[in-house]
Design a protein around this motif. Structure first.
Motif, PDB file in Angstrom:
ATOM      1  N   LEU A 447     -25.746 -30.385   9.858  1.00 19.50           N
ATOM      2  CA  LEU A 447     -26.792 -31.311  10.306  1.00 19.50           C
ATOM      3  C   LEU A 447     -27.145 -32.395   9.284  1.00 19.50           C
ATOM      4  N   PRO A 448     -27.356 -32.068   7.995  1.00 25.84           N
ATOM      5  CA  PRO A 448     -27.697 -33.145   7.053  1.00 25.84           C
ATOM      6  C   PRO A 448     -26.626 -34.228   7.003  1.00 25.84           C
ATOM      7  N   GLY A 449     -25.346 -33.816   7.029  1.00 29.46           N
ATOM      8  CA  GLY A 449     -24.264 -34.804   7.055  1.00 29.46           C
ATOM      9  C   GLY A 449     -24.270 -35.615   8.332  1.00 29.46           C
ATOM     10  N   PHE A 450     -24.480 -34.954   9.468  1.00 26.19           N
ATOM     11  CA  PHE A 450     -24.565 -35.665  10.747  1.00 26.19           C
ATOM     12  C   PHE A 450     -25.711 -36.678  10.726  1.00 26.19           C
ATOM     13  N   CYS A 451     -26.805 -36.315  10.060  1.00 28.17           N
ATOM     14  CA  CYS A 451     -27.960 -37.215   9.979  1.00 28.17           C
ATOM     15  C   CYS A 451     -27.567 -38.509   9.270  1.00 28.17           C
ATOM     16  N   HIS A 452     -26.806 -38.402   8.185  1.00 30.81           N
ATOM     17  CA  HIS A 452     -26.319 -39.605   7.497  1.00 30.81           C
ATOM     18  C   HIS A 452     -25.345 -40.382   8.380  1.00 30.81           C
ATOM     19  N   LEU A 453     -24.438 -39.664   9.018  1.00 31.36           N
ATOM     20  CA  LEU A 453     -23.353 -40.314   9.761  1.00 31.36           C
ATOM     21  C   LEU A 453     -23.842 -41.036  11.007  1.00 31.36           C
ATOM     22  N   THR A 454     -24.895 -40.524  11.641  1.00 30.29           N
ATOM     23  CA  THR A 454     -25.394 -41.191  12.851  1.00 30.29           C
ATOM     24  C   THR A 454     -26.086 -42.512  12.529  1.00 30.29           C
ATOM     25  N   CYS A 504     -34.147 -33.379  14.458  1.00 34.70           N
ATOM     26  CA  CYS A 504     -35.013 -34.506  14.825  1.00 34.70           C
ATOM     27  C   CYS A 504     -34.548 -35.784  14.127  1.00 34.70           C
ATOM     28  N   GLY A 505     -34.135 -35.667  12.858  1.00 40.06           N
ATOM     29  CA  GLY A 505     -33.640 -36.830  12.121  1.00 40.06           C
ATOM     30  C   GLY A 505     -32.405 -37.437  12.762  1.00 40.06           C
ATOM     31  N   VAL A 506     -31.485 -36.579  13.224  1.00 39.58           N
ATOM     32  CA  VAL A 506     -30.283 -37.069  13.919  1.00 39.58           C
ATOM     33  C   VAL A 506     -30.684 -37.822  15.183  1.00 39.58           C
ATOM     34  N   PHE A 507     -31.584 -37.240  15.979  1.00 38.69           N
ATOM     35  CA  PHE A 507     -32.014 -37.879  17.225  1.00 38.69           C
ATOM     36  C   PHE A 507     -32.768 -39.186  16.962  1.00 38.69           C
ATOM     37  N   LEU A 508     -33.566 -39.233  15.909  1.00 45.67           N
ATOM     38  CA  LEU A 508     -34.264 -40.482  15.572  1.00 45.67           C
ATOM     39  C   LEU A 508     -33.267 -41.599  15.284  1.00 45.67           C
ATOM     40  N   ASN A 509     -32.193 -41.265  14.568  1.00 45.68           N
ATOM     41  CA  ASN A 509     -31.152 -42.263  14.308  1.00 45.68           C
ATOM     42  C   ASN A 509     -30.535 -42.763  15.607  1.00 45.68           C
ATOM     43  N   LEU A 510     -30.257 -41.835  16.528  1.00 47.54           N
ATOM     44  CA  LEU A 510     -29.641 -42.229  17.806  1.00 47.54           C
ATOM     45  C   LEU A 510     -30.586 -43.100  18.627  1.00 47.54           C
TER      46      LEU A 510
END
Length: 711
Positions: A447-454, A504-510
């Motif tokens: 997840l932390p990596g996905f958060c950066h990548l999104t 939540c961080g990943v979704f906020l990026n999206l």
């Protein structure tokens, strides 16, 4: 004579044993039974008893007779004092070779007797008794109830003392301790920490002094006695043990070693890192060189094993490579540590380059993984360590990681959907990590990596194409259920909350970068439904404030996009969510005395202070999102009035010194107040009744002044 001597011929011995069993069943008195029993136990010790015969012996005498022998204090004339006890133990050891009998309550209730024998002085005539006790304890350990019974009945302490005494069978005591710690480490250390620490002290001392192959044998033994559940660095004796282990490992790893010598040393180092991070490595030049060497050796091992993988060779190296992953994770943490780091900046740059090459090898290996290998715990360990790299290092290996993303999403989906039994090899949490996740929770590490990548176009497009948003929505729902379950362990609660925050961080990026996806993908309607229901439950629990901030902000930002859709129809749950969101935003600031003057100043509310660094940015985003929602939901101004936010803001701004309110906060307050005044005459009147025109002018809120001036 009724009892023939045991014959030399195996066939005759079996026939004699059969006759003795008949005597045991039909004996008219104790002396007859005892005479037959002598021959039976002689056969047992000679290894003449198969499973069928063992059962026949048990059927003939049961537990009653061995129990009587154990407690009898009158040996036959001319026999040693422990004769009866030795016979009883031999029979029990024989019975314990049957797993069903080993777990019987009649065996388990004799554990204190076994412990007493372990601690009794041992003369040459009683070594067989100790052998039988160790056989019984080993059999009990292998049963379902055995470990718990052994711990609660004091066997750990007895085994520690038996090992430290160094008498007959002390090596078996150590083996049994290792077995018990493997299945019940936390309970063992909780109950018998001083005794286990004494064993660790002896082992670490032996390790430091050894100058032969014993040193490498101890590398295999010591990890069992380094607890993850009990921080020994807080204990003086524990710290001394770690100091000896550091010196011994520095001596070993600084020498020229064969692979068979280096592997156990790396595994021991990894177990120390798992227990206490890098705290066991001293500060200073020697410690920094040792840490750099450790990470360097780990990276070399990973590259040698994974860059040109021979399936058979990799299979035999999985355990040591997994240990190397632990050391690499420590390397990442130390390279990124700004304060009190053990490494110099030059060392950090060198190690990051070396680790980049090692992670290139991990990616190369993962690209070769076949579908049938997905359940392999080593794949889990490899994905986990790559997740640690992706979480911190976003610029290097970007193209290679992008190419691997379809595999990572597919792997995470497979484990999540199947509730995989894949359990990580000995790669437990570093001490800095939060608790522990369920075995299939590889997403937690990605997840932390996905958060950066999104946040970046190319990887985000790949993640969307591979269906990551739908997977993360399902994951969010599952983690929410774990969080709200009353049976969830505290350590798991912590990791679950962290996973929810990062999701939540990943979704906020999206939401920010791909609003059309949010608008048209049903995944986000499902997610919105979860958020609507979760925030009102979460907000009253103040120790979940950071997660509440994430959910409130995410929900408000999604609501701006989904307004008017089937996901938001002004239902009761919609209104409860917005009511909770307004409550979260409105209670963040308060008035307090200004120490630099006699006046009052605006301040973060006491309940928010400890979390403010984590939620400050989310709070501002949330206020901005709420301002955007007010024109879209006609009932929102009434909800704000019910929460007394316009009134409270008006009072706060009219009381405090204007210099105590920074520009960003003034802008945030103005955005909400303007939208409320535009959307609701009642809100406008409420602001005006609290001298809104005057303080709007004082704070330079031109837009609010203009809005209030309009009829």
């Amino acid at each position: 004579p009724r009892f023939p001597t045991m014959a030399e011929d195996a066939e005759d011995r079996r026939a004699t044993l059969k006759r003795c069993l008949g005597v045991l069943r039909d004996a008219r008195n104790d002396s007859e039974q005892f005479a037959a029993l002598l021959l039976v136990t002689k056969a047992v010790r000679a290894g003449e008893v198969d499973a069928k015969t063992r059962r026949q012996i048990f059927d003939a005498i049961g537990f009653t007779f061995p129990t009587r022998l154990l407690i009898s204090r009158q040996p036959p004339a001319g026999c040693p004092p422990h004769t009866f006890r030795a016979l009883g133990l031999t029979l029990l050891a024989c019975f314990c070779t049957d797993p069903e009998l080993a777990g019987h309550s009649q065996i388990l209730n004799k554990i204190p007797t076994f412990n007493d024998i372990l601690l009794s002085p041992c003369d040459p005539d009683s070594t067989s008794m100790l052998d039988d006790v160790y056989q019984c304890l080993s059999a009990v350990l292998a049963t379902a109830r055995g470990p718990r019974e052994l711990v609660t009945k004091g066997t750990v302490s007895a085994l520690c003392q038996a090992y430290l005494n160094g008498g007959h069978g002390s090596d078996r005591a150590l083996t049994l301790l290792m077995g018990l710690l493997a299945v019940a480490e936390a309970k063992c250390w909780q109950r018998d920490a001083p005794q286990l620490l004494a064993v660790l002290s002896k082992l670490s001392g032996d390790f430091l002094k050894a100058e032969d192959m014993t040193k490498f044998e101890l590398c295999e033994i010591l990890p069992h006695f380094i607890p993850l559940s009990s921080p020994l660095t807080e204990n003086l004796q524990g710290s001394e043990c770690f100091c000896r282990l550091y010196k011994g490992l520095a001596d070993v790893l600084g020498s020229k070693l064969s692979q068979s010598q280096r592997d156990p040393a790396l595994k021991l180092a990894a177990s120390l890192v798992q227990a206490c991070g890098a705290q066991w490595i001293p500060a200073g030049s020697a410690g920094s060189k040792f840490l750099a060497l450790l990470v360097n050796l780990a990276c070399v091992e990973v590259r040698l094993t994974l860059e040109e993988p021979d399936p058979m060779e990799v299979e035999g190296k999985k355990e040591v490579v997994t240990a190397c992953y632990v050391l690499m994770e420590m390397g990442i943490q130390e390279c990124l540590r700004e304060e009190n780091s053990l490494l110099e900046n030059v060392q950090k740059m060198q190690l990051m380059r070396i680790m980049e090459e090692a992670f290139g090898a991990v990616i190369f290996y993962l690209r070769q993984v076949k579908l049938e290998e997905m359940q392999d715990p080593f794949i889990f360990a490899s994905v986990r360590v790559l997740g640690a790299w992706m979480a911190e290092e976003t610029s290097s290996l970007k193209q290679e990681i992008c190419e691997l993303l379809p595999f990572l999403v597919d792997y995470a989906r497979k484990l999540f959907k199947e509730g995989s039994p894949a359990v990580s090899l000995p790669q437990a949490e570093l001490v800095s990590a939060e608790g522990s996740a369920s075995p299939q929770d590889v997403l937690r590490f990605l997840l932390p990596g996905f958060c950066h990548l999104t946040a970046e176009d190319s990887p985000r497009d790949i993640l969307i194409a591979e269906g990551a948003p739908a997977l993360l929505c399902e994951y969010f729902l599952q983690q929410w259920e774990v969080l709200t379950s009353e049976s969830t362990a505290p350590a798991l609660l912590m990791s679950t909350e962290m996973s929810l925050q990062t999701t939540c961080g990943v979704f906020l990026n999206l939401i920010v970068t791909a609003p059309d996806l949010v608008r048209h993908d049903k995944t986000f309607s499902s997610l919105m439904d979860v958020l609507l229901k979760s925030l009102p439950l979460l907000l009253p629990k103040k120790h979940h404030l950071v997660l509440a901030a994430n959910i409130a902000t995410l929900g408000l930002m999604m609501a701006r996009i989904l307004a008017g859709s089937a996901a938001l129809q002004g239902t009761q749950s919609d209104k409860e969510f917005f009511g909770a969101a307004i409550l979260f935003l409105s209670q963040a600031h308060t008035v307090q005395a200004d120490p630099s003057s006699d006046g009052l100043a605006v301040a973060v509310s006491p309940a928010y202070v400890s979390s403010w660094d984590d939620i400050c940015e989310l709070w501002f985003l949330g206020v901005q999102a709420l301002a955007g929602c007010i024109p879209l939901f006609p009932w929102l101004p009434h909800a704000a009035l019910q929460a007394r936010w316009p009134q409270g803001l008006s009072q706060l701004l009219s009381r405090v010194a204007p210099a105590s309110v920074d520009f960003e906060l003034i802008s945030a307050f103005q955005a909400v107040l303007v939208e409320l005044a535009r959307a609701s005459e009642q809100c406008r009147d409420e602001i005006l009744s609290h001298h809104g025109m005057e303080w709007a002018n004082v704070y330079g809120m031109a837009a609010l002044e203009q809005c209030l001036a309009e009829q």
